[in-house]
Motif scaffolding. Structure first.
Motif, PDB file in Angstrom:
ATOM      1  N   LEU A   6       0.832  -1.210   0.000  1.00  0.00           N
ATOM      2  CA  LEU A   6       0.000   0.000   0.000  1.00  0.00           C
ATOM      3  C   LEU A   6       0.868   1.262   0.000  1.00  0.00           C
ATOM      4  CD1 LEU A   6      -2.810  -1.099   2.470  1.00  0.00           C
ATOM      5  CD2 LEU A   6      -3.101  -0.537   0.052  1.00  0.00           C
ATOM      6  N   GLU A   7       1.956   1.232   0.764  1.00  0.00           N
ATOM      7  CA  GLU A   7       2.863   2.373   0.786  1.00  0.00           C
ATOM      8  C   GLU A   7       3.456   2.610  -0.598  1.00  0.00           C
ATOM      9  OE1 GLU A   7       7.156   3.704   2.733  1.00  0.00           O
ATOM     10  OE2 GLU A   7       6.143   1.897   3.436  1.00  0.00           O
ATOM     11  N   LEU A   8       3.843   1.524  -1.273  1.00  0.00           N
ATOM     12  CA  LEU A   8       4.414   1.639  -2.611  1.00  0.00           C
ATOM     13  C   LEU A   8       3.415   2.264  -3.578  1.00  0.00           C
ATOM     14  CD1 LEU A   8       6.662   0.924  -4.675  1.00  0.00           C
ATOM     15  CD2 LEU A   8       5.528  -1.275  -4.978  1.00  0.00           C
ATOM     16  N   TYR A   9       2.165   1.816  -3.510  1.00  0.00           N
ATOM     17  CA  TYR A   9       1.151   2.348  -4.426  1.00  0.00           C
ATOM     18  C   TYR A   9       0.908   3.837  -4.151  1.00  0.00           C
ATOM     19  CZ  TYR A   9      -2.988   2.751  -7.307  1.00  0.00           C
ATOM     20  OH  TYR A   9      -3.887   3.147  -8.273  1.00  0.00           O
ATOM     21  N   GLU A  10       0.799   4.183  -2.861  1.00  0.00           N
ATOM     22  CA  GLU A  10       0.536   5.591  -2.542  1.00  0.00           C
ATOM     23  C   GLU A  10       1.719   6.476  -2.915  1.00  0.00           C
ATOM     24  OE1 GLU A  10      -1.243   6.748   1.045  1.00  0.00           O
ATOM     25  OE2 GLU A  10      -2.500   4.954   1.258  1.00  0.00           O
ATOM     26  N   ALA A  11       2.932   5.939  -2.834  1.00  0.00           N
ATOM     27  CA  ALA A  11       4.121   6.736  -3.136  1.00  0.00           C
ATOM     28  C   ALA A  11       4.347   6.902  -4.630  1.00  0.00           C
ATOM     29  CB  ALA A  11       5.351   6.107  -2.488  1.00  0.00           C
ATOM     30  N   THR A  12       3.933   5.905  -5.436  1.00  0.00           N
ATOM     31  CA  THR A  12       4.262   5.919  -6.865  1.00  0.00           C
ATOM     32  C   THR A  12       3.042   5.953  -7.780  1.00  0.00           C
ATOM     33  OG1 THR A  12       4.274   3.502  -7.084  1.00  0.00           O
ATOM     34  CG2 THR A  12       6.318   4.565  -6.342  1.00  0.00           C
ATOM     35  N   GLY A  13       1.866   5.559  -7.258  1.00  0.00           N
ATOM     36  CA  GLY A  13       0.695   5.443  -8.119  1.00  0.00           C
ATOM     37  C   GLY A  13       0.747   4.224  -9.018  1.00  0.00           C
ATOM     38  N   GLN A  14       1.699   3.315  -8.748  1.00  0.00           N
ATOM     39  CA  GLN A  14       1.855   2.105  -9.553  1.00  0.00           C
ATOM     40  C   GLN A  14       1.769   0.868  -8.670  1.00  0.00           C
ATOM     41  OE1 GLN A  14       5.780   2.956 -11.358  1.00  0.00           O
ATOM     42  NE2 GLN A  14       4.760   2.921 -13.335  1.00  0.00           N
ATOM     43  N   THR A  15       1.262  -0.201  -9.252  1.00  0.00           N
ATOM     44  CA  THR A  15       1.275  -1.484  -8.562  1.00  0.00           C
ATOM     45  C   THR A  15       2.665  -2.098  -8.682  1.00  0.00           C
ATOM     46  OG1 THR A  15       0.663  -2.783 -10.509  1.00  0.00           O
ATOM     47  CG2 THR A  15      -1.142  -1.831  -9.216  1.00  0.00           C
ATOM     48  N   ALA A  16       2.913  -3.118  -7.880  1.00  0.00           N
ATOM     49  CA  ALA A  16       4.198  -3.810  -7.960  1.00  0.00           C
ATOM     50  C   ALA A  16       4.400  -4.416  -9.345  1.00  0.00           C
ATOM     51  CB  ALA A  16       4.271  -4.893  -6.886  1.00  0.00           C
ATOM     52  N   ALA A  17       3.324  -4.960  -9.941  1.00  0.00           N
ATOM     53  CA  ALA A  17       3.417  -5.558 -11.273  1.00  0.00           C
ATOM     54  C   ALA A  17       3.768  -4.502 -12.322  1.00  0.00           C
ATOM     55  CB  ALA A  17       2.110  -6.258 -11.634  1.00  0.00           C
ATOM     56  N   GLN A  18       3.188  -3.309 -12.190  1.00  0.00           N
ATOM     57  CA  GLN A  18       3.480  -2.241 -13.139  1.00  0.00           C
ATOM     58  C   GLN A  18       4.936  -1.791 -13.024  1.00  0.00           C
ATOM     59  OE1 GLN A  18       0.368   0.396 -11.841  1.00  0.00           O
ATOM     60  NE2 GLN A  18      -0.993  -0.165 -13.539  1.00  0.00           N
ATOM     61  N   ARG A  19       5.424  -1.713 -11.814  1.00  0.00           N
ATOM     62  CA  ARG A  19       6.830  -1.339 -11.613  1.00  0.00           C
ATOM     63  C   ARG A  19       7.757  -2.420 -12.152  1.00  0.00           C
ATOM     64  NH1 ARG A  19       8.649   2.494  -8.353  1.00  0.00           N
ATOM     65  NH2 ARG A  19      10.241   1.177  -7.408  1.00  0.00           N
ATOM     66  N   ALA A  20       7.358  -3.679 -11.944  1.00  0.00           N
ATOM     67  CA  ALA A  20       8.172  -4.786 -12.448  1.00  0.00           C
ATOM     68  C   ALA A  20       8.221  -4.772 -13.971  1.00  0.00           C
ATOM     69  CB  ALA A  20       7.617  -6.116 -11.944  1.00  0.00           C
ATOM     70  N   ALA A  21       7.071  -4.501 -14.605  1.00  0.00           N
ATOM     71  CA  ALA A  21       7.028  -4.462 -16.071  1.00  0.00           C
ATOM     72  C   ALA A  21       7.947  -3.374 -16.612  1.00  0.00           C
ATOM     73  CB  ALA A  21       5.595  -4.236 -16.545  1.00  0.00           C
ATOM     74  N   ALA A  22       7.984  -2.244 -15.909  1.00  0.00           N
ATOM     75  CA  ALA A  22       8.851  -1.150 -16.348  1.00  0.00           C
ATOM     76  C   ALA A  22      10.325  -1.471 -16.118  1.00  0.00           C
ATOM     77  CB  ALA A  22       8.476   0.126 -15.599  1.00  0.00           C
ATOM     78  N   SER A  23      10.586  -2.442 -15.240  1.00  0.00           N
ATOM     79  CA  SER A  23      11.967  -2.805 -14.914  1.00  0.00           C
ATOM     80  C   SER A  23      12.499  -3.956 -15.749  1.00  0.00           C
ATOM     81  CB  SER A  23      12.060  -3.184 -13.422  1.00  0.00           C
ATOM     82  OG  SER A  23      11.613  -2.134 -12.602  1.00  0.00           O
ATOM     83  N   LYS A  24      11.643  -4.516 -16.625  1.00  0.00           N
ATOM     84  CA  LYS A  24      12.051  -5.669 -17.427  1.00  0.00           C
ATOM     85  C   LYS A  24      12.985  -5.261 -18.559  1.00  0.00           C
ATOM     86  CE  LYS A  24       8.284  -8.989 -17.354  1.00  0.00           C
ATOM     87  NZ  LYS A  24       7.247  -9.621 -18.194  1.00  0.00           N
ATOM     88  N   PRO A  25      14.013  -6.044 -18.811  1.00  0.00           N
ATOM     89  CA  PRO A  25      14.841  -5.783 -19.996  1.00  0.00           C
ATOM     90  C   PRO A  25      14.090  -6.188 -21.257  1.00  0.00           C
ATOM     91  CG  PRO A  25      15.531  -7.818 -18.942  1.00  0.00           C
ATOM     92  CD  PRO A  25      14.484  -7.209 -18.043  1.00  0.00           C
TER      93      PRO A  25
END
Length: 276
Positions: A133-152
């Motif tokens: 929840l802290e991650l979502y409130e801080a970034t507006g992104q879910t963990a999956a969305q952040r992971a997708a952006a981090s994929k090579p």
């Protein structure tokens, strides 16, 4: 690849393989960190990557075994996680809400904001619940969305991914129940005493299924018989969430253990490796 097997001295509660089960085969990343040492999916992926390079350099085939889906995906897809933002004010507010209302409302909110992430978190795992929840409130992104952006753009490996399952879920649950009974017989209580003594400095371990319930029994919250049954129930629920996670992965070759013996599975795997 069960993330808590990486910690020293927690063999029973993490179902780490015994020397007899290893049968002389070298195993890696089992019992290599002190239990209070944080180990994220990114940390694990880096350590596993180094081990795989060393194994491959010896002309051997590395085999990853376990059921921690996020850690496996992070490794196979080469996800380079961005630094996790922290917000002390948000965390404090969420902690106060947890203390006042319990995990239910917070988990319900996470289900609405990030259904995929919520499916991988047990409501009673307060650390992961608050962090999500802290991650979502801080970034507006879910963990999956952040992971997708981090994929090579290109994954670093071409894996053969295999999974075992039972068409009759009751068989799986019966095996889980029997394993919990076996763990108790092998000395899980004594191991949990060690976790209890270090619960302040080993918070992640103390919240793990198998230790958390026994700690509650030590504190008089529940009886030891109730702790045993809770471990079984929560282990079954965890297995159900694992199946839901892996069912979304189209790479996986599934073996129905209602129809195959383990020898037949091994033979099939060897044929697939030779053909790869």
């Amino acid at each position: 690849m069960y993330k808590r097997q990486i910690y020293k001295g927690l063999h029973i509660g993490t179902a780490a393989p015994s020397r007899e089960e290893m049968q002389g085969v070298p195993h890696h990343l089992i019992g290599v960190l002190e239990p209070g040492t944080p180990c994220s999916a990114a940390d694990y992926a880096a350590m596993a990557g180094q081990a795989v390079q060393e194994i491959s350099a010896r002309g051997r085939l590395p085999v990853l075994c376990g059921g921690t889906g996020l850690y496996l995906r992070s490794f196979l897809e080469g996800i380079a996680f961005a630094r996790q933002p922290e917000n002390a004010d948000v965390r404090r507010r969420l902690q106060q809400e947890l203390a006042q209302k319990g995990p239910g409302p917070l988990y319900g909110r996470l289900c609405r904001l990030d259904p995929q992430g919520a499916a991988a978190i047990h409501p009673n795992n307060h650390t992961r619940l608050l962090r999500a929840l802290e991650l979502y409130e801080a970034t507006g992104q879910t963990a999956a969305q952040r992971a997708a952006a981090s994929k090579p753009q290109e994954a670093p490996y071409e894996p053969l991914v295999l999974a075992l399952a039972f068409a009759d879920r009751a068989q799986l649950y019966a095996r889980i129940d029997a394993r919990v009974d076996a763990m108790m017989a092998q000395g899980l209580l004594k191991e949990a005493e060690q976790v209890y003594a270090h619960r302040a400095s080993w918070p992640g371990v103390a919240q793990a299924i198998g230790y958390k319930e026994i700690i509650d029994a030590f504190n008089g919250v529940i009886s030891m018989d109730e702790a045993r049954e809770l471990i079984k129930m929560r282990s079954r629920r965890y297995a159900k969430r694992q199946l839901s996670w892996f069912k979304r992965d189209d790479r996986i070759v599934w073996f129905d253990m209602d129809e195959f013996t383990i020898d037949e599975v091994v033979e099939d795997i060897l044929h697939r490796i030779e053909a790869a």
